[in-house]
Every structure is written in C-alpha cells, then in structure tokens.
Scaffold this active site. Structure first.
Site, mmCIF file in Angstrom:
data_model
loop_
_atom_site.group_PDB
_atom_site.id
_atom_site.type_symbol
_atom_site.label_atom_id
_atom_site.label_comp_id
_atom_site.label_asym_id
_atom_site.label_seq_id
_atom_site.Cartn_x
_atom_site.Cartn_y
_atom_site.Cartn_z
ATOM 1 N N GLY A 500 50.685 35.415 3.112
ATOM 2 C CA GLY A 500 51.033 36.588 3.891
ATOM 3 C C GLY A 500 51.831 36.227 5.125
ATOM 4 O O GLY A 500 51.861 35.065 5.547
ATOM 5 N N GLY A 502 52.607 38.016 8.957
ATOM 6 C CA GLY A 502 52.300 39.162 9.799
ATOM 7 C C GLY A 502 53.009 39.055 11.130
ATOM 8 O O GLY A 502 53.812 38.141 11.351
ATOM 9 N N ALA A 503 52.697 39.990 12.002
ATOM 10 C CA ALA A 503 53.335 40.017 13.310
ATOM 11 C C ALA A 503 53.022 38.749 14.090
ATOM 12 O O ALA A 503 53.795 38.314 14.923
ATOM 13 C CB ALA A 503 52.845 41.233 14.074
ATOM 14 N N GLY A 505 52.077 35.640 12.764
ATOM 15 C CA GLY A 505 52.347 34.340 12.170
ATOM 16 C C GLY A 505 52.171 34.377 10.664
ATOM 17 O O GLY A 505 51.903 35.427 10.085
ATOM 18 N N LYS A 522 45.750 31.030 9.383
ATOM 19 C CA LYS A 522 46.871 31.735 10.033
ATOM 20 C C LYS A 522 47.451 30.834 11.096
ATOM 21 O O LYS A 522 46.757 30.383 12.005
ATOM 22 C CB LYS A 522 46.359 33.043 10.631
ATOM 23 C CG LYS A 522 47.392 33.729 11.495
ATOM 24 C CD LYS A 522 47.061 35.182 11.748
ATOM 25 C CE LYS A 522 47.400 36.014 10.541
ATOM 26 N NZ LYS A 522 47.482 37.445 10.819
ATOM 27 N N ASP A 617 47.487 46.998 16.001
ATOM 28 C CA ASP A 617 48.352 46.927 14.828
ATOM 29 C C ASP A 617 47.603 47.357 13.570
ATOM 30 O O ASP A 617 47.558 46.643 12.577
ATOM 31 C CB ASP A 617 48.916 45.516 14.678
ATOM 32 C CG ASP A 617 50.169 45.491 13.809
ATOM 33 O OD1 ASP A 617 50.596 44.381 13.434
ATOM 34 O OD2 ASP A 617 50.697 46.569 13.478
#
Ligand SMILES: *[C@@H]1O[C@H](CO)[C@@H](O)[C@H](O)[C@H]1NC(C)=O
Ligand SMILES: *[C@@H]1O[C@H](CO)[C@@H](O)[C@H](O)[C@H]1NC(C)=O
Ligand SMILES: *[C@@H]1O[C@H](CO)[C@@H](O)[C@H](O)[C@H]1NC(C)=O
Ligand SMILES: *[C@@H]1O[C@H](CO)[C@@H](O)[C@H](O)[C@H]1NC(C)=O
Ligand SMILES: *[C@@H]1O[C@H](CO)[C@@H](O)[C@H](O)[C@H]1NC(C)=O
Length: 788
Positions: A500, A502-503, A505, A522, A617
């Site tokens: 994945g 995301g915003a 990382g 992450k 978020d």
C-alpha cells in the site's frame, strides 16, 4: 585389563559356592575402584557394571558395553553427587554394597542385611540381561537392580504395579528430571509431570484403567512392549511393530528427558546408533510441564519452546521454562460499576482444565462477556461451545492444532485512582475465591480418585488428532516493541513487497518473530516531528490505544533517519477494495455493521483514549478489514507526527480530496469535527457502494453528497441503493446521519458519540437542514473534484 576382568568373572563363575576369594567384588571385602578402571562384565560381554565417568567424577551404574555409544541404563543413587576417583565399591560382610570414600561417610547402594541369613548377600554379579544382582551363599538372588529402575527398562525387566520410571534432567545429568511414567494400581500406565500425579495431570496413558490391580509393563527380546494383568494375560500390546526375530537387536524402553517414552533398538548391522521403534507421542509439546505456569509450548524449528501470552513476561528470561508472570495488576472488580477491563485473545493454545466454573456458550464473544461480568474470572477458555472460567495461573499450556480454542485473558492494569475501599472489597473477594478454590480442589481430588482416570481415554483420542505439526499463529503481543532498521529490513526481505501507499508513506509486507507473525511495515516519509522523545511519545499514545476497531500498532523503529511503524497485518485489504473492487455486493446489514464499527473506532479516538486523537484522513482506504470481516481504522495518530503544531491549523496535510471538511480550505482550526465530516462522506459511500465522486454517471449524481441531499429532499432515497431492497426507514436513518455529519458548519455536526446513538436508534434524528441545491454552489464543488 579386560583380560583381568574376564579372569575375575571366570573366577566368580567357577567359585560361586566357594567363599574364599581375595580380589573379587563378588566376595565380601573385595572391591572395584575408578582408579584402576575395574568393572564387572556380563558373561556375553553385553553389559557392564561399575564406575563410569560422570560430570567431573564418577557414578556407579550399568551400561551397554559392546557398543560404541556406552548407553547407561541404570544408575545407583542417581541424586548423589559424583564420586572422586579414590573411592572403592565394596560388598561388606554385613551384606551391604557400599561406596567407601577415603574419608567420610559410606554411601549405600544396596542393603541385604537382615536377621534372616538366607537373604544375606555374599556375592554380586551382572547378568547378560543387564540385571545386576546380589546373591546369597547358595546363589539365590536376594537383590536386583531390575527392581529399582531409573528411566529405562530392558528386555525381561518388568515394571510392576506402583513402579515408575523417572526421566533424567538432561543427557549429561542423570538426576531425576521432570517426567515420570507410572504403573498405576487401577491397571493404567500413565505419564505425568513429576509432582502432578495427585492432580491427575496425565498427558499419555494406555487407557487400561479397568484392568484391575496387579498390571505390569513388560518388554521382551523381540522389542514387544505390553501389559500383563495379575493372572498373566496380555491385556494390551503397546507397540505392534515388533518382529519375531529374537537376538538380532538390543532393546531398551526409556522415558527421555523431553518427557516422551520411547522404545529403542540397536542392531549390529546398522550404524552405531539407537533407532526409535515406537514413541508415546510425535508432538514434542505434548508432555505437560515442559513450560511453567502461564506459559505455553510451541514448536520452533522442530524444538519445543516456551512462550508467554501478551502482557506476560518470563519470570526468568534466561530460564524460559520456568514460566511467565503477568505484566499488570487487575484493578479492583466491582460488578455494580462500569468496568474498564480489556481482553487479550490467545488462539490455539490449550491449558490444563482448571476451571472453577464451566458454562455452555454459543460464541466466543459471549464467553468473553461471561468472564467480563464475573469478578473471579481472570481468564476464559472457549472450546466446543464450552466456556471455562479460570483463575491464574494457567498451567500446562501448549499450542494445539484443533484451532478452535480461544483463551481470553482479562487485563485492566493502568487505571489509576482506585480507592482503598475497593481494594478491601477485592481482598474479601479474594478470600472468598480462595475458599471456593480450596473447596473445588478438594472435590477435584475426590473426583480424580474415583473417575479421573477415565479422562485419559479422551486425552489419548484427542491428542492422537493433534499429533501433526501445528500452525504458527503467534499470540497477540500488546506491548510496543522497538525494532532496529536492520531487523525490519530483514523482516520485509529488503522492502520488496509493497502492499500500500498512503499519505504518510509506503507500506510493506513482512514477517517477525522468526516467521511466526505477518505484519505491515509502514515506512514514514517527511516526518516533521523531530527528536526521539517526541516520536516515542507519539508511539506511546498510539500504542496505548486498544480497541477492536483500530488496527494495532505492534512496534516502531527510530533508527538514524529511519522512522518505521509495524502494524498487525490485515488479511482482507481495505474497505475500498471491499466496496468498490469486489464483484460481490456487500449486503446491507454488513454495511450497516461496518458503519457502526468505524463510528465506534473514531469515537474511541476522539473521546475515550488517553490522548485525544484526530485522525485527519478518514477514508475507505484507511479502513482495513480483518480475517473475520471486522473493520479496523488504520493510520490514526500520524497527523501529529507530520504536523507537530497541535492546537491550531494543520496546513501541511489536509486529508484527502473528496473527504476533507470545508474548514481545511478556509484555514479554520481543525477539530474532531473534521473527522465527523469525512466519516459522513464515507458513510454515503458505504450505503451506496460507490465513490464519493464518479464521472461516468449523470451530472446530478457525480458528487455523491449532493445527490444524496437531492434524493432526500425529493423523498426518493431508494434511488441511492439500486438492485437491492432496503427498508426505506432504515435507509432514511442512515442518510440523515450522513447529512448531519456533512454539515458545512463544524459546530452543527454531531459528535461521534451522538452519531453512534443515532445509528443505534437510541435517539431520535431530527431532519437535517438542507441546502436548496448543492450544485449551484461552485466554491464548494471544487473541494470534491478529485486530484488528477
Ligand atoms: C582396584 O583397586 C582397588 C582399590 O585400590 C583394589 O581393591 C582392587 O583389588 C583393584 N582391582 C583390580 C582389578 O585391580
Ligand atoms: C538363598 O535365597 C533363595 C531365594 O531367596 C532361598 O530360597 C535360599 O534358601 C537361600 N539360600 C540360603 C543358603 O540361604
Ligand atoms: C486377566 O485377563 C483375563 C483375560 O481378559 C481375564 O480372564 C482375567 O480375569 C484377568 N485377571 C484379572 C486378575 O483381572
Ligand atoms: C514367535 O515365535 C514363537 C516360536 O517361534 C511363537 O510361539 C510365537 O507365537 C511367535 N510370536 C509372534 C508374535 O509371531
Ligand atoms: C511489561 O510492563 C513493563 C512496564 O510495566 C513494560 O516496560 C514492558 O514492556 C511490559 N512488557 C510486556 C511484554 O508487555
């Protein structure tokens, strides 16, 4: 020297009735000593008796002499410390066999002294069977080592009723170890941990508890292990793979240091090694007592290893077999008050059934709730629709394959400010519990004495099923672990598998704890919060959040410039995949449940956890689905790391287009209500199973929030769910909640707590204020346009 020994033996054979011999052990006054390496050899040379090297000195025993690996099968005084080399072994004129040191006390090995002269030993011999015997003046056996077995029986040897074999501590230490096998008076042959016979804690049995008094365990020269009853009938063959070829192999049956009873063979045409013909178990976590209290056994790389449940630590890290103790103290329990206990779940571990109360229970959650309500309950085990309520310590834990055992451990440690009044109550409660426990134990003993043995039939049946290797799901570990960058690099195989982006990382798949646990790692980019203590404080805040609708943070890495977070891995991807990519439409009830779960998770972040957390978020990509289909919120608490200036405006990050609240654009202070707004948008997506902004539909439907508003105004909400029947009142309720959440004015939006009440139907939902037309309001429209 061997020749000399042989001479001595011949001397013995031919002079057995002759009382005169000056240099042989077989006569009173003669001796063996480690100094001149003298020992007795059986006529065929197979067995020897005498001193053998042990630790830094010597022990007296019997061993296989004609094989390279001089396997010891019996030891005199197994608990005694090693003898120095200047001792002598003598048969005294009083009929005792002793080890006599240069100075100090004699050590008795065998005693035949009595008033009855016919039973007095005047010589000693090692027979070809491996039996060391003392003989009276006419050659009758008055004492034999076969009557005092240690951990092994040999062909021809019999383990008579009440006889037992006790394992050794270790290969190099023949002191009494942890396990025994007992020939019981009821006819059952049972393996127990030492000290647990009275508890009835057997882990293997022949299930011959109906055979009556006088049953014995026998081994013959063909390697056949069997039980004879009092009248000499073979009532059970323990192994059936023996062959009728006497004399080709040597055999021994030993309870090994690992608690498993094994039959070994050794034949000259094979390599010089013992071969396992049969064993009481193939699963080495089977023996009870491998691991101490509150710990359980798992197989790692083919070796049994002890593990602590989450929130428990090893009593002694260097000696993990000693068990674990809990890492928290339960707050005082008072059923009248709201409780704040939490439960940890450990799967696929079985414990000794020490329940003070067993209830039938349909689901594991209802079992957990029973424990929650009961102050005495510290752990609950759910298995086969039975809920067993237990107190600590839990005993004899081991990983099982059956896969349907769940253990709940009640925790509720960190709560401060518990008054002394409550403590007193707890004390009284404890005393009550103690008396109940004592009473139960007493009853338990009686039960064991009468019917307990019957259980072994069930045990044996059950564990036969469990003998295969078990899966490696590791118990949830709640405390945060600090990882080095190298460890995480290894865990993720150098960050190859991206799962994945995301915003904050990129997310990688990895495994930790020796491959036992799959995790999501992450790697944070552009972290603003500098300094280790700031970072650690954030980690602590996130680590303290425990809610079933939040993705759990397991650990972190703060190493040089690297900042990484380790999360539990979610099997089933994100809610976005679930809603928009799956070919099957998720049904309405499930969708409503998901909405509620998410609401509860956000509410927890906003109001219930120690440091209030604004997610910033909320969107379907940040809601992950676990293997049971529960929704869990991910990525919470990270906004602070990226934007340390807490109180006011978050300018750097501003959520995701399509979901962020109007105040982001207007540079207004961001509050928890920003999350409420994003939640509302997502709620629309969940009920309609479509994205908040969609291009390939009529213009008035492109922005979902506008369309919902219009449909509600026109009393046409059913248009929102196509090809699906949903009760209109239920649909309207959801739409109204969503419309309230997406109010332009932050202060008009409800709190998440109120949202939950509305969703649950406990409060009335007033009609939300509607806008004449969303579409005619261009500035707001811009906030819904997806980025290219
Ligand atoms: C070995 O030494 C002991 C004690 O010194 C002595 O009594 C014994 O006769 C010796 N045995 C042999 C076989 O040399
Ligand atoms: C030796 O022991 C055997 C068996 O215990 C017994 O029958 C016999 O009478 C004993 N012999 C002597 C001389 O005491
Ligand atoms: C031993 O087993 C046989 C055959 O099952 C039976 O007839 C006999 O009564 C048993 N003996 C005892 C003492 O129970
Ligand atoms: C083994 O052989 C003996 C005699 O040779 C026979 O009596 C016995 O029944 C045999 N046992 C088995 C298990 O084959
Ligand atoms: C146990 O608790 C201590 C503090 O009370 C904490 O430092 C430690 O990490 C905890 N360990 C586990 C395994 O939860």
């Amino acid at each position: 020297m061997a020749f000399l020994v042989l001479l001595l033996l011949l001397n013995f054979v031919f002079n057995a009735t002759n009382a005169q011999s000056t240099s042989s052990i077989i006569k009173p006054g003669s001796s063996l000593s480690p100094i001149n390496n003298s020992y007795l050899l059986s006529p065929s040379g197979q067995f020897a008796f005498g001193f053998y090297p042990y630790k830094k000195g010597y022990s007296v025993g019997i061993w296989f002499e004609n094989i390279q690996q001089k396997t010891i099968v019996w030891t005199a005084n197994r608990e005694a410390s090693p003898f120095p080399s200047d001792v002598t072994l003598v048969l005294t004129t009083e009929g005792t066999l002793i080890v006599r040191p240069k100075q100090g006390q004699d050590v008795l090995i065998a005693d035949t002294s009595s008033d009855d002269v016919s039973q007095l030993a005047t010589s000693a011999s090692i027979l070809d069977s491996g039996n060391f015997v003392l003989l009276n003046s006419s050659g009758g056996i008055v004492w034999k080592s076969f009557d005092f077995p240690t951990d092994t029986i040999l062909p021809g040897q019999r383990l008579a009723v009440t006889g037992k074999l006790v394992s050794s501590v270790a290969e190099s230490d023949h002191g009494s170890g942890k396990f025994l096998i007992l020939m019981q008076t009821d006819g059952n042959l049972v393996q127990y941990p030492v000290g647990a016979v009275e508890l009835g804690a057997g882990y293997w049995a022949t299930s011959t508890f109906n055979a009556g008094y006088g049953v014995s365990l026998n081994l013959d020269g063909n390697g056949h292990l069997y039980l004879l009853n009092d009248t000499g009938f073979n009532i059970k063959s323990i192994n059936t793979n023996y062959v009728n070829a006497s004399g080709k192999s040597m055999y021994r049956a030993t309870i090994d240091t690992d608690g498993i009873f094994r039959l070994y063979s050794h034949s000259s045409d094979r390599f010089d090694d013992w071969y396992t013909e049969w064993s009481s178990s193939n699963y080495r976590c089977d023996p009870f007592g491998l691991c101490g209290e509150n710990s359980y056994c798992v197989m790692i790389d083919g070796e049994p290893v002890c593990r602590c449940p989450p929130h428990f630590d090893f009593i002694n890290k260097k000696r993990q077999e000693l068990g674990c103790r809990k890492n928290y103290s339960l707050v005082a329990c008072d059923t009248r008050n709201d409780q704040t206990f939490d439960f940890l779940e450990v799967n696929d571990v079985s414990w000794k059934d020490d329940a003070y109360l067993s209830l039938s229970s349909k689901t594991k959650n209802s079992c957990r709730d029973e424990c929650y309500r009961d102050c005495s309950c510290e752990a609950a085990v759910f298995e086969n629709e039975l809920c067993k309520m237990m107190k600590l310590p839990l005993r004899f834990g081991r990983r099982v394959l059956s896969g349907q055992v769940t253990t709940f451990l009640k925790i509720g440690g960190e709560l401060a400010g518990v008054g002394t009044r409550k403590r007193k109550r707890k004390l009284r409660m404890d005393m009550l519990i103690i008396s109940i426990t004592v009473a139960c134990l007493t009853l338990g003993f009686l039960a064991v004495a009468t019917i307990g043995v019957r259980k072994y039939r069930a045990y044996v049946r059950k564990y036969k099923r469990v003998l295969r290797l078990v899966n490696n799901r590791v118990a949830e570990d709640v405390s945060l672990k600090s990882f080095s960058f190298e460890e995480l690099k290894d865990a993720t195989n150098n960050f190859v598998e991206v799962i994945g982006k995301g915003a904050y990382g990129t997310v990688f798949k990895g495994v930790i704890f020796d491959g036992e646990r799959t995790v999501a790692v992450k790697r944070l980019e552009k972290v603003v919060a500098e300094g280790e203590s700031d970072f650690l404080n954030e980690m602590k805040a996130i680590g303290k959040t425990h809610h079933k609708n939040l993705v759990r943070l397991l650990g972190y890495c703060y190493d040089g410039t690297n900042r990484l977070l380790v999360y539990e891995y979610m099997e089933n991807g994100s809610l976005a995949d679930f809603l928009f990519k799956s070919r099957l439409k998720v049904n309405w009830e499930v969708r409503v449940e998901i909405v509620l779960s998410i609401a509860r998770g956000i509410c927890y972040l906003h109001e219930e956890c120690e440091t209030r957390i604004i997610h910033c978020d909320i969107k379907p990509e940040n809601i992950l689905m676990d293997d049971k289909g529960y929704a869990k919120i991910a990525d919470f608490g990270l906004a602070k790391l990226l934007m340390p200036n807490q109180t006011g405006t978050y300018t750097e990050i501003r959520g995701t287009r399509g979901y962020f609240a109007p105040e982001w654009l207007r540079n207004l202070p961001i509050t928890v209500k920003a999350d409420v707004y994003s939640f509302g948008i997502m709620l629309f997506e969940i009920i309609c199973c479509r994205r908040s902004v969609k291009a390939d539909v009529p213009e008035n439907e492109q922005v979902l929030a506008f369309w919902v508003n219009d449909c509600f105004k026109a009393n046409e909400v059913e248009k929102l769910v196509q090809n699906e029947f949903v009760e209109k009142s239920k649909l309207e309720k959801m739409v109204k909640v969503g419309l309230w959440c997406t109010q332009d004015e932050a202060s008009s939006r409800p709190s998440m707590k109120r949202v939950i009440l509305m969703l649950e139907g406990t409060v009335n939902i007033p009609d939300p204020p509607l806008l004449s037309s969303f579409v005619s309001s261009p500035p707001r429209l811009s906030s819904f346009v997806t980025s290219p």
